[in-house]
Structures are given as C-alpha cells and as structure tokens.
Write an enzyme that holds these catalytic residues in place. Structure first.
Site, PDB file in Angstrom:
ATOM      1  N   GLU A 314       0.995  -1.485  -0.232  1.00 57.74           N
ATOM      2  CA  GLU A 314      -0.195  -0.169  -0.166  1.00 57.74           C
ATOM      3  C   GLU A 314       0.302   1.133  -0.035  1.00 57.74           C
ATOM      4  O   GLU A 314       0.752   2.681   0.763  1.00 57.74           O
ATOM      5  CB  GLU A 314      -1.411   0.091   0.985  1.00 57.74           C
ATOM      6  CG  GLU A 314      -2.015  -1.356   0.919  1.00 57.74           C
ATOM      7  CD  GLU A 314      -2.964  -1.084   2.493  1.00 57.74           C
ATOM      8  OE1 GLU A 314      -2.851  -0.539   3.352  1.00 57.74           O
ATOM      9  OE2 GLU A 314      -4.174  -1.523   1.963  1.00 57.74           O
ATOM     10  N   ASP A 393      -8.194  -9.211   4.397  1.00 53.16           N
ATOM     11  CA  ASP A 393      -7.992  -7.887   5.093  1.00 53.16           C
ATOM     12  C   ASP A 393      -9.038  -8.101   6.689  1.00 53.16           C
ATOM     13  O   ASP A 393      -9.926  -6.429   6.554  1.00 53.16           O
ATOM     14  CB  ASP A 393      -8.230  -6.845   4.587  1.00 53.16           C
ATOM     15  CG  ASP A 393      -7.808  -5.494   5.616  1.00 53.16           C
ATOM     16  OD1 ASP A 393      -6.844  -5.260   6.305  1.00 53.16           O
ATOM     17  OD2 ASP A 393      -7.389  -3.986   4.244  1.00 53.16           O
ATOM     18  N   GLU A 421     -11.951  -2.281  12.373  1.00 52.19           N
ATOM     19  CA  GLU A 421     -11.968  -1.466  11.240  1.00 52.19           C
ATOM     20  C   GLU A 421     -13.111  -1.868  10.586  1.00 52.19           C
ATOM     21  O   GLU A 421     -14.332  -1.235   9.574  1.00 52.19           O
ATOM     22  CB  GLU A 421     -11.049  -1.409  10.400  1.00 52.19           C
ATOM     23  CG  GLU A 421     -11.107  -0.775   9.096  1.00 52.19           C
ATOM     24  CD  GLU A 421      -9.793  -1.303   8.306  1.00 52.19           C
ATOM     25  OE1 GLU A 421      -8.791  -1.546   9.060  1.00 52.19           O
ATOM     26  OE2 GLU A 421      -9.548  -0.481   6.929  1.00 52.19           O
TER      27      GLU A 421
END
Ligand code: GCV
Length: 709
Positions: A314, A393, A421
């Site tokens: 990323e 993820d 998240e």
C-alpha cells in the site's frame, strides 16, 4: 536486604505516580478501585526487590489504603498475613507459612519447573495465599491474577496453580500518527478519539495517561507495544533518530508495568533520514546505517523491543525496489537488532493494490502465500513474520490465512484487529472474542491436528505469538464504545493463553469492569451483558456482507454498506454479483486456485461448494442464487433471512440495554445507549441496501414477503 519497610494504611508506600484512572475524567476500564476490594482488605506481605516489585507494592498499598488492609515489604517476616507475594530468588522466604505453601504447591504441581520471567505459582497454606515468582514480572502478573480472582484467591480449598504465558511477546500495534494525516487523521482506523501518545505533530507529554494505559495492559497480559503507525510518513520516521527522546519517554512510563516499546520504521529510512542514495539491503553502507541507528536506539532505551515493518505494501517502501526479496529486507533489520536482543516484526500483508478489476486471474487472497512461502527458512531467528488472520483484510469472516500453516521454519505471529475497522468501528457492539477463538482453534491439517494457537505459540513458546492492532485512543472510555474495552481485554488474555475460552474471558472482564460489590443486581447485569455481547459478532455478520464474501463497505472509511463500493476499484476485493449468482471462484478446478494453498484436508473441503462451509461459501465459490446451503436455505433466501434477523437482534440488544438504566454508571449507560441507536440505524441500512441489491439483481422475491425496496 533492605531495612524493614512495614507500611500501614496511614502511610502507604507509593512507588509510582497516581494514575488518572482514579480521576473521573478517564474511565477505569477493567481496573476500577472496587476490583481491588478483596485484595485491599487483606494483610499483604510483598517480598523482593526491583522496579516491577515496586509496582506491585504500589498497587497493593493503594488498594489497602482504600479498603483497610495492611502492607509490609520484606523482610517483615514475623507478621500474620493473608497474602504473600514473593520472589523465590529473593533470599530466604519470609516465613514458615510461605515455605509450606511453596512446598505444597510445588509438590502438587509435580516439580519445581521454572516459572520464567513472567510465570507465577499460586498456592494456599492454612490461611495464607502465596504467590511465588522467579522474576518481578511474574509477581506483577500474579498480583493481577489475584485481583481477577477476587475472593476466590483466598478460598482455603483452592488447589495450587501454575501460570506461564504461552508466548514471550504479546503485542499491540498502535496505528497512531505523530502528525495528523490528511486522510487518516491522528490515528489510522482509530475510533476512540486522538492518540494517547501524539497530538498535532508532537508528543502529547501527558504521560500519566500512558502510564494508566500500561497498567491496564499489564493486567490483561500485554507486554509489548509499537507506538506509531505501520504506514510511516516523514515525521514518524524521525522517531528512530531525532525524535527518539519521545519514544524513550514512553518507554520509561511503561517499563514499571513490564511493557517494552517497539517502533514502526520505514524501510527507506537510510535514504529518508540518512541521506544515502539507496536502501538496498545488500548495500554495505545501508547495513552500517541500520547498525548505527539501532545502536543509538539501544543506548537510549536499553530494553527497546524492536522494529515493526510494513514493506512493499500500500505504497510503503520495501526491498522489491532493489530487486531483493522480503527475507533480504527483514534480515537487514534483524541483523542490526540481533546484538541487542531485539526483534523485527515483518508484516506479510503484501499484495498488488493497483489491480485491474477486469483481470480475473489475479487474486489478492493468494498474494501473501505466493510472496512468502518460498522464503520459509530464510529468515533470521529474530524475525517474526506477522500474518493477518485472513488472506484478505480483517473481514468479519474470512478463512484462516493459509500462510500461517505453510511456513514451519519461520516464526509466525497471528495478527488480529482489535480496532473494529470492518466490524462496526466501535459504534457497534461486536465482541470479537468468539471470532478469534474460532481462528485459534482452526486446525489447518484437518480436525484433530495442530491448531493455529499451537503454531503461534510454537515449541516452548518459540513461536511469534499474537499481535493486535489496538482500539484505544484519548476517548474518556479509552475505546469509544465502552463495551469495546472487552475486545482489548480479551486480546490480552488470549495472547497470554490462546486456549482460554473467550466467553469465560468476557465474564472475567465483566466482573472486573462492573464489580458485583458495586453493582445493583449484579447477576442481572451480568446476564444481560452476556445476552447482548456473546453473539454480537455473529449478529454483525448477519446484517453485513453475506456468506464470507466480505468488502461490501463504504470505500475509504469502511463504515456502513456500499455493496458495489469496491466492485470496480483497484483494491482486489470483488464479489462478482450478477443476475444469476454471486461469489468469487477460488477453486483450483475453475477459479484462482487459492483453495489449493491449504493443506490437503481443507484444500479438498474448500474446493467444492458441496463441502465448503456455508459461512465461507461466497469466499470460495461463485454460485447461483438458487444454490441450496447446508442449512437447507437457498443463497438468496439466506441473504434475506439473515439480514432481517440481524436487525431484529440489534433491536433486542437495545431493548436489553435499556433494562440496565439505573443499574450501572450513568455515563457508561448513556454512551452505550447512544451507540446502540446508531447500531440499529446502520444495521437497518445494511439490511435494506443488501436485500434490495440482491432482489434487484436476482429478481427473486423474499419467500416470506417482507418489505424489500
Ligand atoms: C495501516 C487495511 C487498512 C489500512 C491499514 C492496512 C494495514 O488496508 O484499511 O488502513 O494500514 O490494512 O494493515 O497495513
């Protein structure tokens, strides 16, 4: 040995600063003063010396000052006591009762097995409870064990017990930024306010709060913490050099609670900070730079834990830039840390984040395995490969990452995400213990074989252990949602012993956080909390993305539904819904082949929709809406049913919570009540968007005729 430091209630020994958990501004979480009542009403002898023994003495003294007990510090041998906390190595043991308890305990447990740096023994002799340790750390954990047990620690019939952490390192990663990131803010994926360490580009300096945090973490079992985001920008990179003093200050206040500090570093640090033309791991000057920088860190922080690295991921720099692999990269840092006893946590979260959604041959789920398994056996022994629990993820449901089982010659750590998240962002109640429990119990070679817990622990604790992304911030409740504290506590306890039953741990958390002695109707409160929390992860799963397909979240902030939000993006997270069906074909026969990354038992189970477990069906297969699940329902009807049920369950949670009004602290009550309103609203939005989307795609009506838009 020191002179007698006998302490009475009027003159308690305070070795440390009072912490803010005693101030109303910050919630005491699982260490309210009341949790110390049982201990604090006793006569306690603390025997031994050292920084962590001072912490024990401080804790006991404050408890006794509050609840009328007494404290002595060795060598006050000839006193009648109820509890002795003693270091075995601190010369002669305080009195015959202690000696007797030790012999009884050791005899009952079969030997004098070493307790290590953090283990302890708890045994009774007559009226005395004795906690023995070989090192101050063990005494600290023994103390918190006594607090957890409350009156049960003094039960005359309690059999002796020995405790040692399953892993040496039990680590939290903070994704805190020093400088506020223009998109991610002060804390990346943080849902509990700002950082307790950093504010607007500087250290906060409010170390009392950090110390209080260390105390909470120690009581849960955590002993290591990285203090900055794995995405390392320029300001954060400087923590390794110019801003090292800030890190040293944090290390100083966490040390009395047995917590070591780690740093996330940039792989490009030699270029960014050292002015070198390259960060190539094979370059001599680069190696020298890391060696020198690391030496300076240890000169300042003698017990520094090590580095955490997100590389080639990323947008973070990494060894690929120089044509090197990740073993070259990790070993470069490991070599610099080795002389000082430090460790590198190297993340396996490496994938192509510039994927073309049209390209069906690339599968993000495969990436970590493809990159890392060829490197098994090439990492230095002070490298820990940190692997997210699932191949994609931190989704609400994913299969367990096949990497965890595929690298027997590498120290592998399991990474979980306490920060929510993708699981409701601490606005929703989603107790993650049962999910982590499932992951830990997963047996990659098939039922009855070694589990993920066993692999993370390794032979005699030689594995990488458990690591988690923290969910804490400067919010008065630490975690935004007061009930999200339970996730942090549960992580610490599972990191200490991954075999613990998460529901029993939740119960422990409830007893500490809502002590029965200070709660009206304690049994009702406990029962209601269990009813609300025990199954809350599955409830969350029901009203969000179905059958393991994942990622139907709003892009960017990852909160709330957006079924096609990532469908045509570069991130490699697609569900491929069309008018006939949904899901990702990851079989070997016709799909991406990801199913083949598992050992034979699971490779075979996941390969076919006939054998694949329902909850992962759409992760592994693209199936028609009419496909009949093992539970007898069709995929489309299951989507409708679970989404209706999920919302009803959130309404029930809210109703149950309202029955607690007046029984618990009003500020806790209000905060949770407010968040439950949001949870019901958001779950309703999920239900309606997901159901409507699939109704419109498939044209299949709900068999029960409920309202779909
Ligand atoms: C720190 C996910 C999150 C990112 C996070 C990344 C990681 O992609 O959305 O915010 O970056 O995981 O684990 O490194």
């Amino acid at each position: 040995m020191n002179a007698d430091r006998s302490v009475d209630v009027e003159h308690p020994v305070f070795v440390g600063e009072p912490t803010q958990t005693h101030e109303p501004r910050v919630h005491a979480a699982w260490l309210p003063p009341e949790a110390f009542r049982s201990l604090g009403a006793r006569r306690v002898l603390v025997h031994g010396e050292g920084l962590l023994v001072d912490t024990v003495l401080d804790e006991v003294s404050r408890a006794c000052a509050r609840y009328g007990g007494r404290v002595w510090h060795s060598p006050s041998w000839n006193v009648d006591v109820d509890l002795v906390l003693a270091l075995r190595a601190a010369g002669e043991l305080p009195n015959p009762a202690v000696e007797a308890a030790r012999s009884a305990g050791e005899a009952a447990l079969g030997d004098g097995e070493p307790l290590g740096d953090e283990g302890f023994l708890l045994a009774r002799d007559g009226d005395v409870t004795v906690v023995l340790a070989d090192a101050p750390g063990g005494l600290l954990y023994g103390l918190f064990h006594v607090v957890r047990l409350c009156a049960a620690a003094f039960d005359p019939t309690r059999p002796p017990e020995r405790h040692r952490p399953a892993s040496r390192r039990r680590m939290l990663n903070h994704w805190d930024n020093v400088a506020v990131h223009p998109v991610m803010g002060q804390v990346e994926r943080g849902y509990a306010g700002g950082s307790i360490f950093w504010r607007d580009g500087c250290a906060r300096g409010d170390l009392a709060r950090v110390r209080a945090y260390g105390r909470l973490l120690a009581a849960s079992g955590v002993n290591a913490i990285s203090v900055n985001n794995v995405n390392v920008a320029r300001t954060e990179a400087l923590l390794l050099t110019d801003r090292l003093g800030d890190v040293a200050d944090i290390a100083d206040v966490l040390r009395p609670y047995g917590i070591r500090v780690h740093l996330s570093v940039s792989f490009a640090a030699p270029v960014l900070l050292g002015g070198l033309p390259t960060a190539d791991p094979h370059d001599e000057a680069v190696r020298d730079w890391w060696a020198a920088a690391t030496r300076r860190v240890y000169d300042r922080i003698g017990d520094f834990g090590g580095y955490l690295v997100k590389a080639d991921s990323e947008g973070q720099p990494g060894p690929f830039t120089y044509g090197r692999d990740h073993a070259d990269g990790a070993n470069l840092l490991a070599e610099a840390l080795a002389p000082h006893g430090g460790v590198v946590h190297w993340r396996a979260f490496v994938y192509d984040h510039h994927q073309d959604w049209r390209d069906r041959s690339t599968d993000r789920a495969r990436a970590a395995y493809d990159h890392f398994t060829p490197l098994d056996g090439k990492f230095r022994t002070n490298v820990v490969l940190q692997v997210k629990y699932g191949p994609v993820d931190f989704q609400t449901r994913e299969p367990v990452s096949p990497v965890l089982a595929a690298m027997p010659a590498t120290r592998v750590a399991l990474e979980v995400q306490v920060t929510q998240e993708y699981t409701g962002q601490q606005r929703h109640i989603c107790h993650l213990g049962p999910w982590w429990g499932e992951v830990l119990r997963f047996a990659p070679w098939g039922p009855g074989g070694r589990t993920i817990a066993e692999m993370a622990v390794g032979e005699a604790g030689s594995g990488g252990g458990l690591v988690a992304v923290a969910n804490t911030g400067d919010d008065p409740f630490w975690t935004g949602h007061p009930l999200a504290q339970a996730n942090l506590y549960t992580f610490g306890r599972l990191a200490w012993d991954p075999r613990l039953d998460p529901t029993a741990v939740l119960d422990e958390w409830m007893t500490l956080t809502f002590p029965p002695s200070a709660t009206a109707e304690p049994e009702l409160v406990r029962r209601t909390l269990h009813e609300i929390m025990d199954d809350s992860w599955r409830t969350y799963e029901r009203y969000t993305a179905p059958l393991g397909v994942g990622f139907m979240v709003h892009p960017g902030d990852h909160y709330g539904p957006d079924v096609d939000g990532y469908e045509y993006s570069r991130w490699g997270t697609y569900h491929f819904a069309d008018r006939d069906g949904v899901g990702v074909d990851r079989s070997r026969a016709s799909g991406t082949g990801f199913a083949g990354q598992y050992p034979p038992y699971w490779a075979q189970v996941y390969e076919s929709p006939r054998t694949c477990p329902d909850e992962l069906l759409l992760f592994f297969h693209h199936v028609p809406y009419s496909h009949v699940l093992h539970n007898g329902s069709t995929v489309i009807q299951h989507i409708y049913d679970t989404h209706f049920a999920g919302v009803e369950e959130t309404e029930t949670m809210r109703r149950r919570w309202r029955t607690l009004n007046g029984m618990i602290d009003p500020t806790v009550y209000e905060r949770v009540a407010e968040r439950l309103d949001e949870q019901v609203r958001c779950a309703t939005e999920w239900r309606d968007q997901v159901n409507t989307y699939f109704f419109r795609k498939s044209g299949v009506p709900d068999a029960r005729g409920r309202r779909i838009y």
